[in-house]
Design an enzyme around this catalytic site. Structure first.
Site, PDB file in Angstrom:
ATOM      1  N   ALA A 129       1.137  -1.542  -0.072  1.00 18.58           N
ATOM      2  CA  ALA A 129      -0.007  -0.339   0.297  1.00 18.58           C
ATOM      3  C   ALA A 129       0.918   1.256   0.484  1.00 18.58           C
ATOM      4  CB  ALA A 129      -0.925  -0.017   1.029  1.00 18.58           C
ATOM      5  N   GLY A 130       2.324   1.280  -0.393  1.00 22.15           N
ATOM      6  CA  GLY A 130       2.894   2.110  -0.593  1.00 22.15           C
ATOM      7  C   GLY A 130       2.558   2.845  -1.999  1.00 22.15           C
ATOM      8  N   VAL A 146       3.315   3.299  -4.772  1.00 18.51           N
ATOM      9  CA  VAL A 146       3.177   2.834  -6.423  1.00 18.51           C
ATOM     10  C   VAL A 146       1.518   1.976  -6.179  1.00 18.51           C
ATOM     11  CG1 VAL A 146       3.645   1.240  -7.737  1.00 18.51           C
ATOM     12  CG2 VAL A 146       5.016   2.188  -7.927  1.00 18.51           C
ATOM     13  N   ARG A 189      14.037   1.905  -5.282  1.00 20.09           N
ATOM     14  CA  ARG A 189      15.369   2.669  -5.517  1.00 20.09           C
ATOM     15  C   ARG A 189      15.172   4.034  -4.592  1.00 20.09           C
ATOM     16  NH1 ARG A 189      16.863   2.995 -11.548  1.00 20.09           N
ATOM     17  NH2 ARG A 189      15.289   3.855 -11.769  1.00 20.09           N
ATOM     18  N   ARG A 196      17.820  -0.866  -9.878  1.00 19.83           N
ATOM     19  CA  ARG A 196      17.245  -0.998  -9.959  1.00 19.83           C
ATOM     20  C   ARG A 196      17.600  -2.886  -9.271  1.00 19.83           C
ATOM     21  NH1 ARG A 196      15.144   0.963 -14.096  1.00 19.83           N
ATOM     22  NH2 ARG A 196      13.277   2.337 -13.753  1.00 19.83           N
ATOM     23  N   ASN A 254      13.570  -8.212  -2.344  1.00 23.18           N
ATOM     24  CA  ASN A 254      12.478  -8.010  -3.039  1.00 23.18           C
ATOM     25  C   ASN A 254      12.330  -9.985  -3.371  1.00 23.18           C
ATOM     26  OD1 ASN A 254      12.681  -5.285  -2.137  1.00 23.18           O
ATOM     27  ND2 ASN A 254      12.643  -4.749  -4.006  1.00 23.18           N
ATOM     28  N   SER A 309       6.972  -4.803  -8.833  1.00 28.06           N
ATOM     29  CA  SER A 309       8.247  -4.566  -7.403  1.00 28.06           C
ATOM     30  C   SER A 309      10.039  -5.119  -8.580  1.00 28.06           C
ATOM     31  CB  SER A 309       8.282  -5.858  -6.560  1.00 28.06           C
ATOM     32  OG  SER A 309       6.746  -5.621  -5.523  1.00 28.06           O
ATOM     33  N   ASP A 328       7.862   2.632 -19.131  1.00 27.33           N
ATOM     34  CA  ASP A 328       8.869   2.999 -20.419  1.00 27.33           C
ATOM     35  C   ASP A 328       8.244   3.363 -21.686  1.00 27.33           C
ATOM     36  OD1 ASP A 328      10.213   2.081 -17.600  1.00 27.33           O
ATOM     37  OD2 ASP A 328      10.684   0.113 -18.882  1.00 27.33           O
ATOM     38  N   ARG A 360       6.845   6.885 -20.886  1.00 25.98           N
ATOM     39  CA  ARG A 360       7.728   8.015 -20.562  1.00 25.98           C
ATOM     40  C   ARG A 360       8.842   8.045 -22.312  1.00 25.98           C
ATOM     41  NH1 ARG A 360      10.416   5.451 -15.113  1.00 25.98           N
ATOM     42  NH2 ARG A 360       9.137   6.325 -14.034  1.00 25.98           N
ATOM     43  N   HIS A 389      13.749  -3.978 -17.783  1.00 28.63           N
ATOM     44  CA  HIS A 389      13.320  -3.090 -17.683  1.00 28.63           C
ATOM     45  C   HIS A 389      14.414  -2.546 -16.559  1.00 28.63           C
ATOM     46  CE1 HIS A 389      10.852  -0.355 -15.392  1.00 28.63           C
ATOM     47  NE2 HIS A 389      10.817  -0.373 -14.431  1.00 28.63           N
TER      48      HIS A 389
HETATM   49  P1  NAI Z   1       7.267   1.862  -1.102  1.00 27.71           P
HETATM   50  O1  NAI Z   1       8.521   1.924   0.217  1.00 27.71           O
HETATM   51  O2  NAI Z   1       6.940   3.369  -0.967  1.00 27.71           O
HETATM   52  O3  NAI Z   1       5.641   0.854  -0.881  1.00 27.71           O
HETATM   53  C1  NAI Z   1       5.961  -0.962  -1.035  1.00 27.71           C
HETATM   54  C2  NAI Z   1       5.416  -1.244   0.810  1.00 27.71           C
HETATM   55  O4  NAI Z   1       5.703  -2.421  -0.021  1.00 27.71           O
HETATM   56  C3  NAI Z   1       5.373  -0.819   1.769  1.00 27.71           C
HETATM   57  O5  NAI Z   1       4.008   0.072   2.024  1.00 27.71           O
HETATM   58  C4  NAI Z   1       5.789  -1.667   2.582  1.00 27.71           C
HETATM   59  O6  NAI Z   1       5.217  -2.378   4.047  1.00 27.71           O
HETATM   60  C5  NAI Z   1       5.260  -3.425   1.241  1.00 27.71           C
HETATM   61  N1  NAI Z   1       6.067  -3.755   1.826  1.00 27.71           N
HETATM   62  C6  NAI Z   1       6.985  -5.015   2.163  1.00 27.71           C
HETATM   63  N2  NAI Z   1       7.010  -6.014   2.614  1.00 27.71           N
HETATM   64  C7  NAI Z   1       5.963  -6.628   2.617  1.00 27.71           C
HETATM   65  C8  NAI Z   1       5.588  -7.792   2.361  1.00 27.71           C
HETATM   66  N3  NAI Z   1       5.805  -8.874   3.482  1.00 27.71           N
HETATM   67  N4  NAI Z   1       3.620  -7.912   2.546  1.00 27.71           N
HETATM   68  C9  NAI Z   1       2.984  -7.034   2.011  1.00 27.71           C
HETATM   69  N5  NAI Z   1       4.080  -5.728   2.141  1.00 27.71           N
HETATM   70  C10 NAI Z   1       4.808  -5.341   2.196  1.00 27.71           C
HETATM   71  O7  NAI Z   1       7.897   1.621  -2.118  1.00 27.71           O
HETATM   72  P2  NAI Z   1       6.956   1.874  -3.878  1.00 27.71           P
HETATM   73  O8  NAI Z   1       7.454   2.627  -4.185  1.00 27.71           O
HETATM   74  O9  NAI Z   1       5.530   1.546  -3.804  1.00 27.71           O
HETATM   75  O10 NAI Z   1       7.706   0.705  -4.655  1.00 27.71           O
HETATM   76  C11 NAI Z   1       7.056  -0.380  -4.406  1.00 27.71           C
HETATM   77  C12 NAI Z   1       7.851  -1.720  -4.941  1.00 27.71           C
HETATM   78  O11 NAI Z   1       7.512  -0.719  -7.167  1.00 27.71           O
HETATM   79  C13 NAI Z   1       9.030  -0.807  -4.928  1.00 27.71           C
HETATM   80  O12 NAI Z   1      10.172  -2.256  -5.342  1.00 27.71           O
HETATM   81  C14 NAI Z   1       9.539  -0.349  -6.502  1.00 27.71           C
HETATM   82  O13 NAI Z   1      11.425  -0.255  -6.850  1.00 27.71           O
HETATM   83  C15 NAI Z   1       8.743  -0.703  -7.878  1.00 27.71           C
HETATM   84  N6  NAI Z   1       8.913  -0.228  -8.550  1.00 27.71           N
HETATM   85  C16 NAI Z   1       8.645  -1.189  -9.917  1.00 27.71           C
HETATM   86  C17 NAI Z   1       7.883   0.175 -11.252  1.00 27.71           C
HETATM   87  C18 NAI Z   1       8.278  -0.742 -12.443  1.00 27.71           C
HETATM   88  O14 NAI Z   1       7.732  -0.237 -13.929  1.00 27.71           O
HETATM   89  N7  NAI Z   1       8.217  -1.988 -12.854  1.00 27.71           N
HETATM   90  C19 NAI Z   1       8.272   1.562 -11.683  1.00 27.71           C
HETATM   91  C20 NAI Z   1       8.156   2.035  -9.964  1.00 27.71           C
HETATM   92  C21 NAI Z   1       8.455   1.320  -8.545  1.00 27.71           C
END
Ligand code: NAI
Length: 308
Positions: free
Chosen positions: A8-9, A11, A82, A88, A95, A119, A148, A151, A175
């Protein structure tokens, strides 16, 4: 229709918000490991429902997977994002454990779900999820190319001073900042190659800006981006639940397509009610094929870290 978003972060919450605003489901479940966090985000979003006029019910849970039961689509965003200067790929160890555990828990309660993996490092996480879940390959799909490519269209639109919506442009490959391949040769504005409007130097800069698009935002924001990643995830969910058959470059399990096997990486796929349904062959030239092979080497090296 029930959709679960894990994490619920930044993204995950943005993705859930987009799903609710578009009313893609009657219920969206947000799940996070952090106590009360998903519940709080869900409540905050629900308090926008009467302002925005949507009827989707959003609920939050701290790690209670029974609440996710019967989900038809599940988006996985859990894990660390990141920080400035990080790639990444540096996220892999932490992760991998998170994504594998989450995916297995979800499957117990939603055996028919289609999984959208966000993720990072996303191609490796998609491969890991695919192997761990043992599902048909079309039900595991990684979100990277949708973002991508969006963008890429943004930077092209800026350079051409035109609406990005008039452009067709795709980023394939891994990616990662150095592994993604913006296909400038195939990019078109209303069917006309963009090379008719932009010189080679500008096109090169557009491609370079696209490749570091995420890193640029991480530098500006202090953490990775969320609006476009969340919207890209929701657009893929929309294509699935509405059976749109839209084409998104997505990370999928390859079995010889684009010259690669036993790997998940970005290729154009048709997305519909069965997940990813078909790979589109873009007929790459020799230079693009070589770039794809090099990108695959990098993704494979990352996958191998998992088995070390
Ligand atoms: P964030 O830190 O805001 O949110 C991540 C959430 O995951 C946190 O709330 C955390 O408590 C939760 N979490 C951690 N371990 C967990 C578990 N075992 N069970 C349930 N929840 C858990 O991070 P954000 O910015 O939301 O990014 C999330 C992921 O998405 C990162 O790995 C980031 O690198 C990736 N990402 C991928 C993109 C893509 O294009 N594929 C683009 C942007 C981000």
């Amino acid at each position: 229709m029930k959709i679960t978003v894990v994490g619920a972060g930044a993204v995950g919450a943005t993705c859930a918000d987009n799903i609710a605003r578009k009313e893609l489901a009657s219920e969206v479940v947000l799940l996070d490991i952090k106590e009360g966090f998903a519940e709080g985000k869900a409540m905050d979003m629900m308090q926008t429902a009467m302002l925005l006029g949507f009827d989707t019910k959003i609920t939050g849970t701290t790690n209670d997977y029974s609440k996710t039961a019967g989900s038809e689509v599940v988006v996985i965003t859990s894990g660390l994002p990141r920080k400035p200067g990080m790639t990444r790929e540096e996220l892999i160890g932490i992760n991998a454990g998170i994504v594998k555990g989450v995916a297995e828990n979800i499957l117990k309660h939603s055996p028919n779900a289609i999984f959208v993996i966000i993720s990072n490092p996303m191609d490796t996480m998609t491969y890991l999820a695919f192997k761990a879940l043992g599902l048909p390959k079309n039900r595991v799909i990684g979100m990277g190319g949708a973002l991508d490519s969006s963008r890429f269209k943004y930077f092209l639109g800026q350079a051409m001073n035109c609406s990005s919506n008039e452009l067709h442009a795709t980023v394939i490959g891994g990616h990662g900042d150095t592994t993604m391949i913006p296909l400038t040769r195939l990019a078109t504005y209303n069917g006309v190659p963009v090379s008719k409007f932009l010189d080679a130097e500008t096109l090169k800069k557009v491609a370079a800006d696209t490749m570091v698009g995420g890193a640029t935002l991480t530098g500006l924001l202090g953490t990775s981006a969320w609006y476009a990643p969340g919207a890209a995830g929701a657009a893929m969910v929309e294509a699935i639940v509405r059976d749109e058959k839209r084409v998104f470059a997505s990370s999928v399990f390859l079995e010889g397509e684009y010259g690669q096997s036993d790997i998940c990486m970005g290729v154009p796929v048709v997305v519909g009610k069965n997940g990813w349904e078909k790979i589109i062959d873009f007929e790459l030239n020799e230079e693009e094929k070589a770039a794809f092979a090099k990108s695959a080497d990098a993704v494979r090296a990352m996958n191998n870290v998992l088995s070390d």
